[in-house]
Design an enzyme around this catalytic site. Structure first.
Site, PDB file in Angstrom:
ATOM      1  N   CYS A  76       0.860  -1.175   0.000  1.00  0.00           N
ATOM      2  CA  CYS A  76       0.000   0.000   0.000  1.00  0.00           C
ATOM      3  C   CYS A  76       0.904   1.234   0.000  1.00  0.00           C
ATOM      4  O   CYS A  76       1.753   1.386   0.885  1.00  0.00           O
ATOM      5  CB  CYS A  76      -0.863  -0.024   1.268  1.00  0.00           C
ATOM      6  SG  CYS A  76      -1.857   1.452   1.513  1.00  0.00           S
ATOM      7  N   CYS A 187      -0.935   3.730  -6.510  1.00  0.00           N
ATOM      8  CA  CYS A 187      -1.781   3.054  -5.516  1.00  0.00           C
ATOM      9  C   CYS A 187      -1.922   1.612  -5.980  1.00  0.00           C
ATOM     10  O   CYS A 187      -2.135   1.366  -7.170  1.00  0.00           O
ATOM     11  CB  CYS A 187      -3.151   3.732  -5.441  1.00  0.00           C
ATOM     12  SG  CYS A 187      -4.397   2.807  -4.506  1.00  0.00           S
TER      13      CYS A 187
HETATM   14  N1  DGL Z   1      -3.946   0.454  -1.859  1.00  0.00           N
HETATM   15  C1  DGL Z   1      -3.558   1.567  -1.086  1.00  0.00           C
HETATM   16  C2  DGL Z   1      -2.421   2.346  -1.713  1.00  0.00           C
HETATM   17  O1  DGL Z   1      -1.623   1.793  -2.444  1.00  0.00           O
HETATM   18  C3  DGL Z   1      -4.583   2.554  -0.595  1.00  0.00           C
HETATM   19  C4  DGL Z   1      -5.972   2.354  -0.814  1.00  0.00           C
HETATM   20  C5  DGL Z   1      -6.822   3.135   0.131  1.00  0.00           C
HETATM   21  O2  DGL Z   1      -6.987   4.346  -0.066  1.00  0.00           O
HETATM   22  O3  DGL Z   1      -7.311   2.476   1.048  1.00  0.00           O
HETATM   23  O4  DGL Z   1      -2.258   3.505  -1.443  1.00  0.00           O
END
Ligand code: DGL
Length: 263
Positions: A76, A187
């Site tokens: 993430c 993301c």
């Molecule tokens: N998948 C996460 C990222 O790479 C964030 C997703 C979210 O906002 O929960 O930032």
């Protein structure tokens, strides 16, 4: 998974980290793995820095008491931006994080107009601004757009397909008006919609996603041997309403997947 078995932890707010875990599994990096989705507080990209720090530190502390973690992948970008350093200061096992692929984008872009799509949290973070300061020179034109709403829509596919397209279209228009030839996905949820993204651009653009690079780091860190190849995955979700575990299970391409209780 018993408490003494060394495990690789893969952590995200929801489905996004499965894009990383699937690459890890495809590379035959040996697990077992624990996939943790803190979907109760999703989207992380809209939470405050303080909230994410407190929450992630608490989850890691509980997981660390229960499991013999040999490495953790912060699958993430938002968590990496806000908590990676604190986690690295607190634990001895390697902690591998995500980073928007600005450096590869600079290499690839011919016209120096680079688009970045990332969560608001990532964009606001010091880690992101210092990445930009370090690598982006005056000759580059960065078009940075927060992907507000996208994570929730990606989580709710296919029901949210129309909302997703309606949300994407104006963002793509901004990128096209600026003439980008490279788009950075900042993301881990966004690779899930790579087809939709490509179909909305009228010209072919290069899409940079750093999944491969992160898995390379993990492979090197663990000094991987392909055997024994353990591809077991235990999945932990913080909110199992609407059969969230099932959704995650379907997204993971592993031979053996089990649900475990959230700590
Ligand atoms: N998948 C996460 C990222 O790479 C964030 C997703 C979210 O906002 O929960 O930032």
């Amino acid at each position: 998974m018993d408490q003494d078995t060394p495990v690789i932890l893969v952590f995200d707010s929801g489905l996004g980290g499965t894009t990383i875990l699937n690459h890890i599994l495809a590379r035959k990096i040996s697990g077992p793995f624990i996939y943790v989705a803190d979907n109760k507080f999703l989207p992380y990209g809209q939470q405050t820095k303080e909230f994410i720090q407190e929450r992630v530190l608490e989850i890691f502390s509980k997981l660390n008491q229960k499991y013999a973690i040999k490495s953790a992948v912060l699958a993430c970008n938002t968590v990496t931006a806000y908590v990676a350093e604190q986690l690295r200061g607190s634990y001895n096992f390697p902690i591998i994080g995500m980073e928007p692929g600005i450096k590869p984008a600079i290499k690839v872009s011919k016209n120096k107009n680079i688009g970045i799509l990332a969560t608001e949290g990532t964009i606001k973070s010091l880690r992101f601004t210092s990445l930009v300061d370090r690598f982006v020179s005056e000759e580059h034109n960065l078009i940075i757009i927060p992907g507000n709403g996208l994570v929730e829509e990606i989580e709710n596919l296919p029901d949210s397909a129309e909302d997703l397209l309606n949300n994407l279209k104006p963002k793509i228009k901004q990128f096209e008006d600026a003439g980008i030839d490279v788009l950075v996905l900042g993301c881990t949820h966004y690779p899930i919609i790579i087809k939709q993204l490509k179909s909305l651009f009228s010209n072919t653009i290069e899409i940079i996603d750093t999944t491969e690079a992160v898995v390379n780091v993990l492979e090197k860190t663990l000094k991987v041997e392909c055997f024994p190849n353990n591809q077991e995955v235990d999945v932990m979700v913080s909110d199992n309403s609407n059969s969230y575990y099932e959704k995650i299970r379907k997204a993971i391409q592993a031979a053996s997947i089990k649900q475990i209780k959230f700590i």
